[in-house]
Scaffold this motif. Structure first.
Motif, mmCIF file in Angstrom:
data_model
loop_
_atom_site.group_PDB
_atom_site.id
_atom_site.type_symbol
_atom_site.label_atom_id
_atom_site.label_comp_id
_atom_site.label_asym_id
_atom_site.label_seq_id
_atom_site.Cartn_x
_atom_site.Cartn_y
_atom_site.Cartn_z
ATOM 1 N N GLU A 161 -0.725 4.906 5.582
ATOM 2 C CA GLU A 161 -0.970 4.976 4.147
ATOM 3 C C GLU A 161 0.091 5.806 3.439
ATOM 4 O OE1 GLU A 161 -2.947 2.945 2.792
ATOM 5 O OE2 GLU A 161 -3.674 2.311 4.757
ATOM 6 N N ALA A 219 -10.875 -2.361 2.911
ATOM 7 C CA ALA A 219 -9.452 -2.693 2.803
ATOM 8 C C ALA A 219 -8.784 -1.876 1.709
ATOM 9 C CB ALA A 219 -9.286 -4.187 2.535
ATOM 10 N N LEU A 220 -9.447 -1.731 0.578
ATOM 11 C CA LEU A 220 -8.861 -0.974 -0.528
ATOM 12 C C LEU A 220 -8.778 0.520 -0.215
ATOM 13 C CD1 LEU A 220 -10.438 -2.684 -3.669
ATOM 14 C CD2 LEU A 220 -8.237 -3.114 -2.584
ATOM 15 N N PRO A 223 -5.201 0.471 2.051
ATOM 16 C CA PRO A 223 -4.519 -0.759 1.639
ATOM 17 C C PRO A 223 -3.335 -1.155 2.513
ATOM 18 C CG PRO A 223 -4.113 1.028 0.071
ATOM 19 C CD PRO A 223 -5.196 1.487 0.987
ATOM 20 N N ALA A 262 -4.594 -2.377 5.809
ATOM 21 C CA ALA A 262 -5.271 -3.662 5.637
ATOM 22 C C ALA A 262 -4.275 -4.807 5.581
ATOM 23 C CB ALA A 262 -6.128 -3.639 4.378
ATOM 24 N N SER A 265 -5.159 -5.240 -1.771
ATOM 25 C CA SER A 265 -4.504 -4.062 -1.213
ATOM 26 C C SER A 265 -3.017 -4.071 -1.522
ATOM 27 C CB SER A 265 -4.723 -3.994 0.297
ATOM 28 O OG SER A 265 -6.073 -3.733 0.605
ATOM 29 N N THR A 272 -2.631 -2.913 -4.961
ATOM 30 C CA THR A 272 -2.871 -1.478 -5.047
ATOM 31 C C THR A 272 -1.668 -0.674 -4.571
ATOM 32 O OG1 THR A 272 -5.241 -1.805 -4.721
ATOM 33 C CG2 THR A 272 -4.387 0.382 -4.238
#
Length: 243
Positions: free
Chosen positions: A37, A107-108, A111, A114, A167, A170
């Motif tokens: 992330e 998932a969000l 992201p 995902a 995702s 995002t």
């Protein structure tokens, strides 16, 4: 990483790392998720993971054969987090809707991971549990085996696809997301009715709706279609309902 994983019984590290923690597969997966992330796919390197864990990079081979093996473990962990507090109630439509929304939210919450893992098949504990649970919901509802698999396949692919799609959006820089949102107002919202009558007639709805994910609406449409399909199955085509 290379293909030299240590058997499970021999994996436990006896001494803490430089940061005072004892290595485990779970700790490595959690750390890899955090790094993905922060840094994207480049985070899945032995050197970066070892540095984050305060451990010799070669010690990671005691738990995972290579980075792909670790990626499959990450994908399975995301599934496990989705399933952790989900319990079927017996209302198959409500149960699948709740699970689909949990998958999308999961998932969000991660992201970048995902996007990297949505297309993978892990064959591991949490994925197996998910397949068994969803097929159980569908077969208890009355879908025969082939139809249950067809609905399962479409349900999971829809959730994973929307999760990856949303995702990816995002993960865009905030300025890019805001610029794209403005397109609906400054471009579509100003098209003349003479040349684009349908866009002009619905422009205010486009401006307010297109910024949000369409997954909840798509999921409801899918479940409505599945319910109609179940209601119209010929008599006697269902499997005996499992308990």
């Amino acid at each position: 990483m290379t293909d030299r994983v240590v058997p499970p019984a021999a994996r436990q590290r006896k001494r803490p790392t430089k940061q005072g923690v004892v290595l485990s597969a779970e700790l490595i997966v959690d750390t890899a998720l955090r790094l993905i992330e922060e840094h994207g796919a480049d985070a899945l390197s032995v050197r970066r993971l070892g540095r984050a864990l305060g451990a010799d990079p070669s010690s990671l081979y005691r738990y995972f054969r290579d980075t792909d093996d670790l990626m499959l473990a990450i994908a399975d962990e995301l599934i496990g987090r989705t399933l952790r507090s989900w319990r079927p109630t017996g209302d198959w439509v409500a149960d699948l809707r709740e699970l689909g929304l949990r998958m999308h939210a999961g998932a969000l919450a991660h992201p970048r991971a995902a996007v990297l893992s949505a297309h993978r098949v892990t064959g591991r504990r949490h994925e197996i549990q998910a397949v068994e649970s969803i097929l159980g919901v569908l077969r208890r509802a009355g879908f025969p085996g082939p139809e249950a698999v067809r609905i399962y396949h479409a349900f999971v692919d829809q959730a994973l696809a929307f999760g990856a799609l949303d995702s990816a959006g995002t993960a865009l820089p905030r300025s890019a997301r805001e610029a794209e949102a403005q397109v609906w107002r400054t471009t579509y919202g100003r098209l003349p009715a003479e040349s684009h009558p349908h866009i002009a007639a619905t422009a205010r709805h486009l401006v307010t709706t297109m910024r949000a994910s369409s997954y909840p609406a798509a999921l409801d449409l899918f479940l409505d279609a599945a319910r109609t399909r179940l209601d119209n199955l010929p008599a006697g085509t269902g499997d005996p309902r499992p308990h």
